[in-house]
Design an enzyme around this catalytic site. Structure first.
Site, PDB file in Angstrom:
ATOM      1  N   GLY A  49       0.740  -1.122  -0.045  1.00  0.00           N
ATOM      2  CA  GLY A  49      -0.153  -0.011   0.405  1.00  0.00           C
ATOM      3  C   GLY A  49       0.991   0.980  -0.084  1.00  0.00           C
ATOM      4  N   GLN A  54       3.026  10.007   2.101  1.00  0.00           N
ATOM      5  CA  GLN A  54       4.293   9.062   1.681  1.00  0.00           C
ATOM      6  C   GLN A  54       5.268   9.862   0.948  1.00  0.00           C
ATOM      7  OE1 GLN A  54       2.536   5.344   2.435  1.00  0.00           O
ATOM      8  NE2 GLN A  54       4.722   4.924   2.681  1.00  0.00           N
ATOM      9  N   CYS A 102       7.563  -0.497   6.794  1.00  0.00           N
ATOM     10  CA  CYS A 102       6.889   0.533   6.055  1.00  0.00           C
ATOM     11  C   CYS A 102       8.036   0.631   4.718  1.00  0.00           C
ATOM     12  CB  CYS A 102       6.321   1.376   6.860  1.00  0.00           C
ATOM     13  SG  CYS A 102       5.898   2.767   6.143  1.00  0.00           S
ATOM     14  N   LEU A 103       7.509   1.401   3.383  1.00  0.00           N
ATOM     15  CA  LEU A 103       8.274   1.498   2.555  1.00  0.00           C
ATOM     16  C   LEU A 103       8.665   3.742   3.219  1.00  0.00           C
ATOM     17  CD1 LEU A 103       6.233   1.365  -0.220  1.00  0.00           C
ATOM     18  CD2 LEU A 103       8.026  -0.124   0.284  1.00  0.00           C
ATOM     19  N   HIS A 144      -2.909   0.764   9.094  1.00  0.00           N
ATOM     20  CA  HIS A 144      -1.270   0.434   8.296  1.00  0.00           C
ATOM     21  C   HIS A 144      -1.840   2.082   7.337  1.00  0.00           C
ATOM     22  CE1 HIS A 144       2.887   0.448   7.756  1.00  0.00           C
ATOM     23  NE2 HIS A 144       2.340   1.164   6.846  1.00  0.00           N
ATOM     24  N   GLU A 145      -3.073   2.236   6.363  1.00  0.00           N
ATOM     25  CA  GLU A 145      -2.045   3.161   5.018  1.00  0.00           C
ATOM     26  C   GLU A 145      -3.103   4.597   5.455  1.00  0.00           C
ATOM     27  OE1 GLU A 145      -0.229   3.246   2.737  1.00  0.00           O
ATOM     28  OE2 GLU A 145       0.483   1.475   3.559  1.00  0.00           O
ATOM     29  N   HIS A 148      -1.273   6.353   8.203  1.00  0.00           N
ATOM     30  CA  HIS A 148      -0.431   7.432   7.673  1.00  0.00           C
ATOM     31  C   HIS A 148      -1.177   8.353   7.133  1.00  0.00           C
ATOM     32  CE1 HIS A 148       3.301   5.278   6.454  1.00  0.00           C
ATOM     33  NE2 HIS A 148       3.032   4.712   5.524  1.00  0.00           N
TER      34      HIS A 148
HETATM   35 NI    NI Z   1       4.118   2.204   5.045  1.00  0.00          NI
END
Ligand code: NI
Length: 191
Positions: A49, A54, A102-103, A144-145, A148
């Site tokens: 995701g 981000q 997480c990215l 999680h998304e 963000h």
């Molecule tokens: Ni993330």
């Protein structure tokens, strides 16, 4: 399409609460092109995701897709989903332990408790209402998304910092046990 730069932990824009997208804003060519780029960026980075915050855009938009993900091979597939202005409401109190990464947090995973079942209200990229129930790892990814979009990272929610692991040490010391546990999560929530 363009692959965008994914901001890394410490960047102040990751901590900004994103703003509601108006119907006019969503229809805008610029926003539609941005959604294409967000999808492209998620796929390029093998993410499950990616949220607009981000890549430094403070709008309540996130994209989710799991297709035999190499970062999370135990996760059941999720078809490409674009969530605009998502609102998540837990169904019941049952939680599970999710070993998240997480990215925006390079080379770190940690265990986060997540609700096992959620009601999701959002609109898709065309402004069409989405109303669905999600559970298990899919519910974990959604939480999680949406975190963000509220300026939160999974590291904020890790209850026991001793669970932090680099990806290499996760593979070496925690993967086998977690993959076994993941099967019980799938059985509990997704069958
Ligand atoms: Ni993330």
């Amino acid at each position: 399409m363009t692959v965008l730069e994914i901001l890394q932990v410490g960047h102040p824009l990751l901590r900004k609460v994103a703003t509601h997208v108006t119907p006019e804003e969503l229809k805008n060519t610029k926003t539609q092109r941005f959604i294409d780029n967000l999808i492209e960026t998620m796929r390029h980075a093998n993410g499950a995701g990616l949220a607009a915050t981000q890549v430094g855009i403070p709008l309540r938009i996130c994209v989710i897709e799991v297709n035999q993900n190499p970062r999370y091979p135990y996760k059941p597939n999720i078809p490409l989903t674009v969530l605009v202005n998502p609102i998540l409401t837990p169904i019941g109190h049952e939680t599970f332990q999710n070993y998240e990464g997480c990215l925006s947090v390079p080379n770190l995973r940690g265990i986060v408790p997540r609700y096992g079942r959620l009601k999701v209200a959002a609109v898709d990229r065309n402004g069409t209402p989405i109303s669905e129930e999600v559970s298990g790892f899919k519910a974990g990814t959604y939480q999680h998304e949406v975190d963000h979009l509220n300026g939160q990272l999974f590291i904020d929610r890790v209850k026991d910092p001793k669970t932090f692991a680099t990806w290499q040490e996760y593979e070496r010391h925690h993967k086998d046990e977690f993959v076994k546990y993941a099967q019980t999560v799938i059985q509990r929530f997704e069958t």
